[in-house]
Scaffold this motif. Structure first.
Motif, short mmCIF file in Angstrom:
data_model
loop_
_atom_site.label_atom_id
_atom_site.label_comp_id
_atom_site.label_asym_id
_atom_site.label_seq_id
_atom_site.Cartn_x
_atom_site.Cartn_y
_atom_site.Cartn_z
N SER A 107 68.77 45.32 41.90
CA SER A 107 69.07 45.24 40.46
C SER A 107 70.54 45.45 40.14
O SER A 107 71.00 45.10 39.05
N LEU A 136 64.42 44.62 37.60
CA LEU A 136 65.36 43.84 36.80
C LEU A 136 65.82 44.73 35.65
O LEU A 136 65.01 45.30 34.93
N GLY A 137 67.15 44.80 35.47
CA GLY A 137 67.71 45.81 34.58
C GLY A 137 68.02 47.04 35.44
O GLY A 137 67.62 47.11 36.60
N THR A 153 66.04 45.65 30.44
CA THR A 153 65.53 44.39 30.98
C THR A 153 65.42 43.35 29.88
O THR A 153 64.87 43.62 28.80
N ALA A 158 63.34 38.18 32.72
CA ALA A 158 62.20 38.67 33.49
C ALA A 158 61.25 37.53 33.83
O ALA A 158 60.73 37.43 34.95
N VAL A 172 60.81 47.64 35.20
CA VAL A 172 61.62 47.29 34.05
C VAL A 172 62.42 48.50 33.59
O VAL A 172 62.03 49.65 33.79
#
Length: 323
Positions: A107, A136-137, A153, A158, A172
């Motif tokens: 990430s 993600l984020g 996120t 996403a 997330v």
């Protein structure tokens, strides 16, 4: 019972609208405390090991402890999961050792590089039936060698990320942080993002940095010589709201560390003649069981251990990935 895959456990959690706690371990007593809580509450269970924990325990000790847990409690579905894997080589070592699930955390890279690295891990792990989590984020705080600042996120990213990588679940970022010092005041989390991300991805979602830092345990630590001023975590209520929105896996690490430390500190203070490790690690294990059982009730995991037949890795490979 064989070790379960993360995909099967989280798919069942998604159907049942509950979350499964993912609890980090570093030693035998910590593992026993967590497994005993799962047995008491009849809960499926995700046991996580970070790279630091694997180094500390040495891989073989850790894997054989988990296998012992499955032999003693065949009624409990247990996943063995790599937490925050950093590259394909780490993933390969864990898959070869018997892990049934891995996380690849790229990430901190660009979106494109995160996709590339994650897809590489997915292609490798799925051929063995092993589940893959990605992120993600970015979260804030510090966990071992992981340091980050919060970057929430993006739901549209996403959707693309899941489509391009084929991950089984997605961690997330909604404002939580790793470690015991997550917030300076009552947290304001972007929980409204969760149903939007879930709707776009249709994947079980994961919350990292979700220890609650129980204030009674914090007070116990500080009363008996600890120095953890102003530590604050995520209250249970936002976690329950997140479950309603699509979160199926909630990571808990700090809470069990604190629980064991508080108990041991109190024993050392009140009974300074104690020197047998069993006389302080045993009570620490019992305190961990009590606290983790409360989390299992709060996450609505309790009572779901017998809801399904656990698939072997070979069965998972065929059923989920068509291999």
């Amino acid at each position: 019972m064989p070790l379960a895959t993360l995909k099967q456990v989280l798919d069942e959690a998604k159907k049942g609208k509950y979350a499964v706690g993912a609890y980090n371990i570093n030693n035998m007593e910590q593992l026993q405390g967590i497994v005993n809580a799962a047995a008491q509450t009849k809960s499926p269970l995700i046991i996580q090991a970070s790279r630091g924990a694997i180094k500390y325990t040495e891989m073989n000790y850790l894997v054989h402890l988990i296998k012992a847990a499955t032999e003693l409690h065949p009624e409990i579905p247990i996943v063995l999961h790599l937490d925050h894997g950093d590259n394909l080589e780490t993933v390969k070592k864990c898959v070869e050792a018997g892990f049934t699930s891995v996380m690849i955390d790229a990430s901190h890279h660009s979106f494109e590089e995160n996709v590339r690295i994650t897809k590489e891990v997915v292609d490798y792990a799925h051929q063995f039936g092993v589940s893959v989590e990605a992120e993600l984020g970015t979260l804030g705080g510090v966990e071992e060698d992981i340091t980050g600042t919060v970057k929430l996120t993006d739901p549209d990213q996403a959707k693309l990320f899941v489509e391009q990588t084929g991950v089984d679940c997605l961690a997330v970022a909604i404002g939580t942080s790793h470690g015991a010092y997550k917030f300076k005041a009552e947290p304001v989390l972007a929980t409204d993002l969760i149903p939007t991300i879930y709707e776009k991805t249709q994947k079980p979602l994961v919350m990292h940095g979700s220890s609650s830092v129980p204030q009674d345990i914090l007070a116990q630590i500080n009363k008996f010589g600890g120095q953890m001023p102003a530590a604050q975590g995520v209250p249970i209520a936002p976690l329950q709201k997140a479950i309603e929105g699509g979160v199926a896996k909630i990571n808990v690490d700090t809470d069990s560390r604190m629980c064991m430390t508080g108990t041991i500190r109190q024993i050392f203070h009140e009974q300074p003649t104690k020197f047998d490790p069993r006389e302080y690690l045993g009570p620490a294990r019992e305190a961990t069981t009590k606290m983790i059982a409360e989390r299992m009730q709060a996450f609505k995991t309790a009572g779901h251990a017998g809801d399904y037949k656990v698939l072997s890795l070979e069965e998972a490979k065929k059923q989920y990935y068509g291999l």
